[in-house]
Design an enzyme around this catalytic site. Structure first.
Site, short mmCIF file in Angstrom:
data_model
loop_
_atom_site.label_atom_id
_atom_site.label_comp_id
_atom_site.label_asym_id
_atom_site.label_seq_id
_atom_site.Cartn_x
_atom_site.Cartn_y
_atom_site.Cartn_z
N CYS A 241 35.05 13.03 82.46
CA CYS A 241 35.71 12.79 83.75
C CYS A 241 34.84 12.06 84.75
CB CYS A 241 36.20 14.12 84.34
SG CYS A 241 34.89 15.23 84.89
N CYS B 205 30.47 22.55 81.58
CA CYS B 205 31.30 22.79 82.77
C CYS B 205 31.96 24.16 82.68
CB CYS B 205 32.36 21.70 82.88
SG CYS B 205 33.43 21.84 84.34
#
Length: 375
Positions: A210, A111
């Protein structure tokens, strides 16, 4: 000089605000240092309710609201940018594909590489911003000749340079980490947030992944890849159990093996190898997890690529310690030898090389060389 919240001139800064306390304090420090700061929250899911809530500080609707409230208190403009499709392609699908191939990826590192310092930074520069600011604990050092180096945070207990080891020269030139050069405890960061009137001061830290709503990685992968029964074998190849998908295991795993046959020595067994080709998981004693070296691919350098063999320290996990290694670029890949055997190294993980506190670069582990197990 350390380029964190301080800089020779005021900059137009885009502060990535996750909704957590670290990014909020980082944005506040950047604004206090005189920079022209704009806050942005990244919407990373087409269905934010499917992301984990509560102690996240990352990707949910409540996180977006927390980030907006923090921006209001700091007194900076705030926007929400939709990067859900890019996140799905570059992080979520990559995560699934890596596990399907028998490797163990780090989605947070991916990410940072693909979203926060590629997609976000590219958009920021196109809009005329000078830098992207995040709440990571790391330091960018500017040398006298203008070159930049990525270093560990002043406080090793909070250092996050491992997940930033994918940043290259261009990205480092536009990165600000206002928390990296301060030796403070997390309680002190929270106290600072409270003094600044930021409601996220007492918000729990984010953990785990997440985009897996319930924290059940194996269940998430089974839902996406489907169950596929296979054998669990010992080092001799004898079948001692079964599983519902090799993708549900990681090298070094001990719990959840569901082996009915106890080991001859009565000691625990660990996952030694994952073979997606024949859907087989190999288990054995802890000593068989020791590796003496590895090869790594797709190296990314935080500066010039090293030439010739060198001696470094290496970090193999986000919260792991350092180990001494000898490393050399060979045919575009990295060959690494450990000074002492290291346990439980998995293909797909990142290896990050350090020269003292300086991050040299990172690469993705492709293969490992098992050390001779002592019996």
């Amino acid at each position: 000089m350390t380029e964190t919240s301080q800089s020779p001139r005021p900059l137009r800064v885009l502060a990535a605000m996750s909704g957590g306390v670290d990014s909020a304090v980082a944005a506040a420090r950047a604004a206090e240092a005189g920079h022209d700061v704009t806050g942005v929250h990244l919407a990373l899911s087409a269905n934010p309710q499917s992301f984990r809530t509560g102690a996240r500080g990352c990707c949910t609707i409540e996180d977006s609201r927390d980030a907006r409230r923090a921006a209001d208190v700091i007194g900076i403009p705030f926007y929400v940018w939709d990067l859900a499709e890019r996140f799905r392609e570059d992080v979520v699908e990559d995560f699934i594909a890596e596990y399907e191939a028998g490797r163990t990826p780090n989605p947070c590192l991916r990410c940072n590489e693909k979203i926060k310092f590629a997609a976000l930074l590219d958009k920021a520069l196109a809009l005329g911003f000078d830098a992207v600011c995040t709440g990571h604990y790391a330091q960018v050092i500017v040398n006298e000749d203008g070159t930049r180096e990525l270093h560990r945070a002043s406080d090793m207990a909070k250092d996050q340079s491992y997940v930033l080891g994918v940043l290259d020269d261009r990205q480092l030139a536009h990165a600000l980490f206002p928390l990296g050069d301060t030796v403070t405890t997390k309680d002190e960061i929270r106290a600072e947030a409270e003094r600044r009137g930021l409601a996220v001061a007492k918000k729990p830290d984010s953990h785990d992944i997440c985009f897996i709503a319930d924290g059940d990685t194996q269940g998430f992968l089974a839902n996406r890849l489907g169950k596929a029964e296979g054998d669990i074998v010992d080092e001799s190849g004898s079948v001692i159990g079964s599983h519902e998908g090799a993708f549900g295991f990681t090298i070094g795993q001990r719990k959840g093996l569901r082996i009915g046959t106890p080991a001859a020595d009565g000691k625990p067994r660990y996952v030694l190898d994952i073979s997606p080709v024949n859907n087989t998981v190999t288990v054995g004693p802890a000593a068989s997890l020791d590796v003496s070296g590895l090869t790594a691919i797709k190296p990314r350098w935080c500066g010039a690529a090293p030439t010739g063999p060198g001696t470094y320290t290496a970090q193999l996990r986000a919260h792991g310690g350092e180990t001494e290694v000898a490393a050399e670029l060979v045919d575009g890949g990295l060959e690494v030898t450990f000074t002492e055997p290291v346990r439980g190294v998995a293909p797909g993980q990142a290896i990050v090389l350090y020269d003292g506190t300086r991050v040299v670069g990172s690469a993705t582990i492709a293969t490992t060389t098992r050390a001779t197990a002592s019996v």
